[in-house]
Design a protein around this motif. Structure first.
Motif, PDB file in Angstrom:
ATOM      1  N   PHE A 259       0.898  -1.161   0.000  1.00 25.68           N
ATOM      2  CA  PHE A 259       0.000   0.000   0.000  1.00 25.68           C
ATOM      3  C   PHE A 259       0.938   1.213   0.000  1.00 25.68           C
ATOM      4  O   PHE A 259       1.594   1.504   0.996  1.00 25.68           O
ATOM      5  CB  PHE A 259      -0.864  -0.040   1.270  1.00 25.68           C
ATOM      6  CG  PHE A 259      -1.889   1.037   1.380  1.00 25.68           C
ATOM      7  CD1 PHE A 259      -3.230   0.779   1.125  1.00 25.68           C
ATOM      8  CD2 PHE A 259      -1.532   2.322   1.765  1.00 25.68           C
ATOM      9  CE1 PHE A 259      -4.192   1.777   1.243  1.00 25.68           C
ATOM     10  CE2 PHE A 259      -2.480   3.321   1.883  1.00 25.68           C
ATOM     11  CZ  PHE A 259      -3.814   3.053   1.624  1.00 25.68           C
ATOM     12  N   GLY A 273      -8.134   5.182   3.009  1.00 28.05           N
ATOM     13  CA  GLY A 273      -7.881   3.967   2.218  1.00 28.05           C
ATOM     14  C   GLY A 273      -7.151   2.919   3.035  1.00 28.05           C
ATOM     15  O   GLY A 273      -7.456   1.722   2.964  1.00 28.05           O
ATOM     16  N   SER A 277      -8.533  -0.781   3.794  1.00 26.62           N
ATOM     17  CA  SER A 277      -7.811  -1.933   3.267  1.00 26.62           C
ATOM     18  C   SER A 277      -7.179  -2.764   4.382  1.00 26.62           C
ATOM     19  O   SER A 277      -7.148  -3.986   4.310  1.00 26.62           O
ATOM     20  CB  SER A 277      -6.726  -1.445   2.305  1.00 26.62           C
ATOM     21  OG  SER A 277      -5.765  -2.429   2.135  1.00 26.62           O
ATOM     22  N   LYS A 278      -6.667  -2.092   5.408  1.00 23.14           N
ATOM     23  CA  LYS A 278      -5.922  -2.827   6.446  1.00 23.14           C
ATOM     24  C   LYS A 278      -6.840  -3.472   7.489  1.00 23.14           C
ATOM     25  O   LYS A 278      -6.595  -4.585   7.928  1.00 23.14           O
ATOM     26  CB  LYS A 278      -4.946  -1.856   7.129  1.00 23.14           C
ATOM     27  CG  LYS A 278      -4.142  -2.411   8.276  1.00 23.14           C
ATOM     28  CD  LYS A 278      -3.097  -3.415   7.866  1.00 23.14           C
ATOM     29  CE  LYS A 278      -3.414  -4.830   8.233  1.00 23.14           C
ATOM     30  NZ  LYS A 278      -2.368  -5.778   7.873  1.00 23.14           N
ATOM     31  N   ARG A 280     -10.289  -4.073   7.498  1.00 23.49           N
ATOM     32  CA  ARG A 280     -11.497  -4.845   7.161  1.00 23.49           C
ATOM     33  C   ARG A 280     -11.339  -6.257   7.720  1.00 23.49           C
ATOM     34  O   ARG A 280     -10.267  -6.857   7.592  1.00 23.49           O
ATOM     35  CB  ARG A 280     -11.615  -4.851   5.633  1.00 23.49           C
ATOM     36  CG  ARG A 280     -12.738  -5.660   5.073  1.00 23.49           C
ATOM     37  CD  ARG A 280     -12.818  -5.421   3.571  1.00 23.49           C
ATOM     38  NE  ARG A 280     -13.714  -6.323   2.929  1.00 23.49           N
ATOM     39  CZ  ARG A 280     -13.401  -7.072   1.880  1.00 23.49           C
ATOM     40  NH1 ARG A 280     -12.193  -6.991   1.343  1.00 23.49           N
ATOM     41  NH2 ARG A 280     -14.291  -7.866   1.349  1.00 23.49           N
ATOM     42  N   CYS A 288      -5.817  -7.522   2.195  1.00 20.35           N
ATOM     43  CA  CYS A 288      -5.460  -6.489   3.170  1.00 20.35           C
ATOM     44  C   CYS A 288      -4.075  -5.923   2.890  1.00 20.35           C
ATOM     45  O   CYS A 288      -3.146  -6.688   2.579  1.00 20.35           O
ATOM     46  CB  CYS A 288      -5.383  -7.094   4.568  1.00 20.35           C
ATOM     47  SG  CYS A 288      -6.910  -7.051   5.456  1.00 20.35           S
ATOM     48  N   ALA A 289      -3.914  -4.599   3.069  1.00 21.41           N
ATOM     49  CA  ALA A 289      -2.571  -4.015   2.999  1.00 21.41           C
ATOM     50  C   ALA A 289      -1.695  -4.738   4.019  1.00 21.41           C
ATOM     51  O   ALA A 289      -2.046  -4.805   5.196  1.00 21.41           O
ATOM     52  CB  ALA A 289      -2.642  -2.535   3.329  1.00 21.41           C
ATOM     53  N   TYR A 411      -2.032  -1.351  -3.742  1.00 15.48           N
ATOM     54  CA  TYR A 411      -2.743  -0.066  -3.674  1.00 15.48           C
ATOM     55  C   TYR A 411      -1.704   1.047  -3.747  1.00 15.48           C
ATOM     56  O   TYR A 411      -0.596   0.890  -3.228  1.00 15.48           O
ATOM     57  CB  TYR A 411      -3.488   0.079  -2.338  1.00 15.48           C
ATOM     58  CG  TYR A 411      -4.372  -1.093  -1.989  1.00 15.48           C
ATOM     59  CD1 TYR A 411      -5.741  -1.062  -2.251  1.00 15.48           C
ATOM     60  CD2 TYR A 411      -3.838  -2.241  -1.398  1.00 15.48           C
ATOM     61  CE1 TYR A 411      -6.553  -2.143  -1.935  1.00 15.48           C
ATOM     62  CE2 TYR A 411      -4.647  -3.326  -1.079  1.00 15.48           C
ATOM     63  CZ  TYR A 411      -6.002  -3.268  -1.346  1.00 15.48           C
ATOM     64  OH  TYR A 411      -6.804  -4.340  -1.031  1.00 15.48           O
ATOM     65  N   GLY A 433      -5.377  -0.920  -6.763  1.00 17.33           N
ATOM     66  CA  GLY A 433      -6.277   0.174  -6.380  1.00 17.33           C
ATOM     67  C   GLY A 433      -5.514   1.492  -6.394  1.00 17.33           C
ATOM     68  O   GLY A 433      -4.490   1.612  -5.731  1.00 17.33           O
ATOM     69  N   THR A 436      -7.775   4.369  -3.659  1.00 19.52           N
ATOM     70  CA  THR A 436      -8.878   3.660  -2.992  1.00 19.52           C
ATOM     71  C   THR A 436      -8.328   2.435  -2.279  1.00 19.52           C
ATOM     72  O   THR A 436      -7.376   1.808  -2.754  1.00 19.52           O
ATOM     73  CB  THR A 436      -9.973   3.230  -4.003  1.00 19.52           C
ATOM     74  OG1 THR A 436     -10.984   2.514  -3.271  1.00 19.52           O
ATOM     75  CG2 THR A 436      -9.451   2.334  -5.107  1.00 19.52           C
ATOM     76  N   GLY A 437      -8.960   2.122  -1.151  1.00 15.99           N
ATOM     77  CA  GLY A 437      -8.581   0.905  -0.436  1.00 15.99           C
ATOM     78  C   GLY A 437      -9.603  -0.204  -0.650  1.00 15.99           C
ATOM     79  O   GLY A 437      -9.487  -1.280  -0.083  1.00 15.99           O
ATOM     80  N   ALA A 438     -10.630   0.066  -1.462  1.00 16.94           N
ATOM     81  CA  ALA A 438     -11.715  -0.906  -1.664  1.00 16.94           C
ATOM     82  C   ALA A 438     -11.695  -1.396  -3.108  1.00 16.94           C
ATOM     83  O   ALA A 438     -11.925  -0.610  -4.027  1.00 16.94           O
ATOM     84  CB  ALA A 438     -13.062  -0.254  -1.347  1.00 16.94           C
TER      85      ALA A 438
END
Ligand code: SIN
Length: 477
Positions: A259, A273, A277-278, A280, A288-289, A411, A433, A436-438
């Protein structure tokens, strides 16, 4: 659990339309460590029975019209939404994630069922001009056949939906083996599938330990495809086991997502972000980052803002209004703690406050001063740990980002459009990405390169994984 439809909670395997209940194994709630129910430990004979049932059911299922299968899938989609509250409760009880996130997963999973219900009507072949007169060539799309589906514990509903829905849309039949940590979400999906009109034998769900079931699924010449989400080690083992019968395979395996935050990034967007990403699913996500690379000029501001957000994360049982629930089991927590201890021993520093959490939980933490010799640089932590690697130049960031055998997700955050294309093209990952992180949507192809696997799920590509192309040469015209 306080289910409005208690019939959704089944402690039984589904084989050829029959529910087989046998209290061979317990399933525990990761928040309490207490049993929430039992399940059968299906044998290789039962796996053979399920495969035979799926094989018989193929005849009728593939003969249905595409719109008929689409209608049934659409009903399954609607039933998932109608029962989202109950499905979320079951998911939280066995997996641990907070209820709001569990409900989000049900909706995410349902979006795949809807997407592939729609795609079922667009399984088009081609007519190809023949090089010879009086002939035409048709490329016809046909279902692969009986499919084995092995799903993980981190997204027990969404991963079944993402694999089973395209297979059913294509006209395949299924033998599903959910993780032994999270069978009840899969079984509830099975109840709803029956109610939607999916016939007996088309969808079979086997519970229990993976060895016997996996061994029978991979050895069977009747099973023509295997789709698996899980670790690279097990993916490679399954590929070996499938080699003698040359099955088509989709493998969604481990990641080690970089990331990257460049100096010119929008700081707030980058922090948001990173949170998405991290953290969730408490960091228990293969996209995941895993390594957060931050350029020197924005480093301190990013760390301060991220640490503030992470310190505000609430941790506790998923049934409460928390941001992060328990980790899946003691082994997962031990690995997370080992990664943090190893990083601290090698010079990393905590930018977040320490917490005194019960054993089932992992401390969400931001670590600065991460370096490439730390375990968290090369292994997936699969937990709420955000290590920050400081870098100076774009070339350095790309070298670190690509310096992994994995290639699932990456990302980056920048406002420089030339860099956006340059970096997107240079990153050796299946999904990228930008700002964005999604990146997880039914509409987008999901999958990796290198040791992160084979094939794509979701999107238009997702249904191709369950189809074969037959060349039909039509002469005498
Ligand atoms: C996974 O972690 O296996 C899937 C995550 C996703 O679909 O976003």
């Amino acid at each position: 659990m306080n289910l409005s439809d208690p019939d959704l909670f089944r402690q039984a395997a589904l084989i050829d339309g029959a529910w087989i209940a046998r209290p061979d194994m317990e399933v525990t709630n990761p928040a309490t460590g207490r049993a929430i129910g039992t399940m059968p430990d299906c044998t290789d004979e039962e796996t053979e029975t399920a495969i035979a049932a799926a094989d018989r059911a193929m005849v009728g299922w593939r003969a249905r019209t595409h719109s008929d299968r689409a209608d049934i899938l659409m009903r399954w989609y609607q039933l998932m939404l109608d029962h989202a509250g109950d499905l979320a409760q079951i998911l939280t009880a066995e997996q641990g994630k907070p209820l709001a996130e569990a409900k989000g997963e049900v909706i995410y999973g349902a979006s795949f069922v809807r997407w592939f219900a729609e795609e079922a009507r667009r399984i088009n072949g081609k007519i190809i001009p023949s090089p010879l007169p009086g002939k035409k060539i048709f490329a016809m799309k046909e279902p692969v056949g009986v499919c084995a589906i092995i799903t993980p514990w981190n997204f027990p509903i969404a991963m079944i939906a993402r694999k089973v829905a395209p297979g059913l849309a294509a006209g395949c039949t299924m033998v599903v083996k959910p993780s032994d940590f999270t069978p009840y979400s899969a079984l509830a999906m099975g109840v709803l599938a029956e109610r939607a009109g999916i016939p007996a034998g088309v969808l079979n769900i086997l519970t229990g330990r993976p060895e016997a079931i996996g061994g029978a699924l991979t050895a069977s010449p009747v099973v023509r495809k295997l789709s698996f989400t899980g670790s690279t080690r097990i993916g490679a083992l399954l590929a070996q086991q499938c080699a003698p019968t040359l099955k088509k395979m989709s493998l969604e395996l481990g990641g080690n997502a970089p990331f990257i935050v460049f100096d010119d990034a929008d700081l707030d967007a980058a922090v948001e972000g990173a949170m998405v990403s991290k953290f969730r699913n408490g960091g228990q996500t293969c996209v995941c980052a895993n390594r957060i690379l931050v350029q020197a000029g924005i480093h301190d501001a990013f760390v301060a803002a991220l640490a503030k957000r992470v310190d505000a994360l609430t941790v506790g049982p998923g049934t409460e209004a928390v941001a992060i629930g328990p980790m899946i089991n003691a082994a997962a927590i031990a690995k997370i703690r080992d990664h943090v201890a190893d990083a601290e021993a090698k010079g990393a520093a905590r930018a977040t406050a320490a917490r005194d959490l019960p054993d089932a939980y992992a401390d969400p933490v931001v670590l600065t001063g991460a370096t490439l010799d730390m375990r968290l640089a090369t292994e997936e932590t699969f937990g709420p740990v955000a290590p920050i690697f400081r870098f100076e130049t774009e070339a350095e960031a790309l070298e670190i980002a690509n310096g992994t055998p994995f290639g699932l997700a990456a990302y980056f955050f920048t406002r420089d459009m030339a860099r956006a294309f340059r970096v997107a093209e240079a990153l050796e990952f299946g999904m990228v990405g930008l700002n964005t992180g999604a990146i997880s949507h039914a509409e987008a192809p999901f999958g990796g390169v290198k040791s992160s696997g084979l094939g794509r799920e979701g999107a238009q590509e997702g249904i191709e994984e369950y189809l074969e192309t037959k060349a039909f040469h039509f002469g005498g015209l």
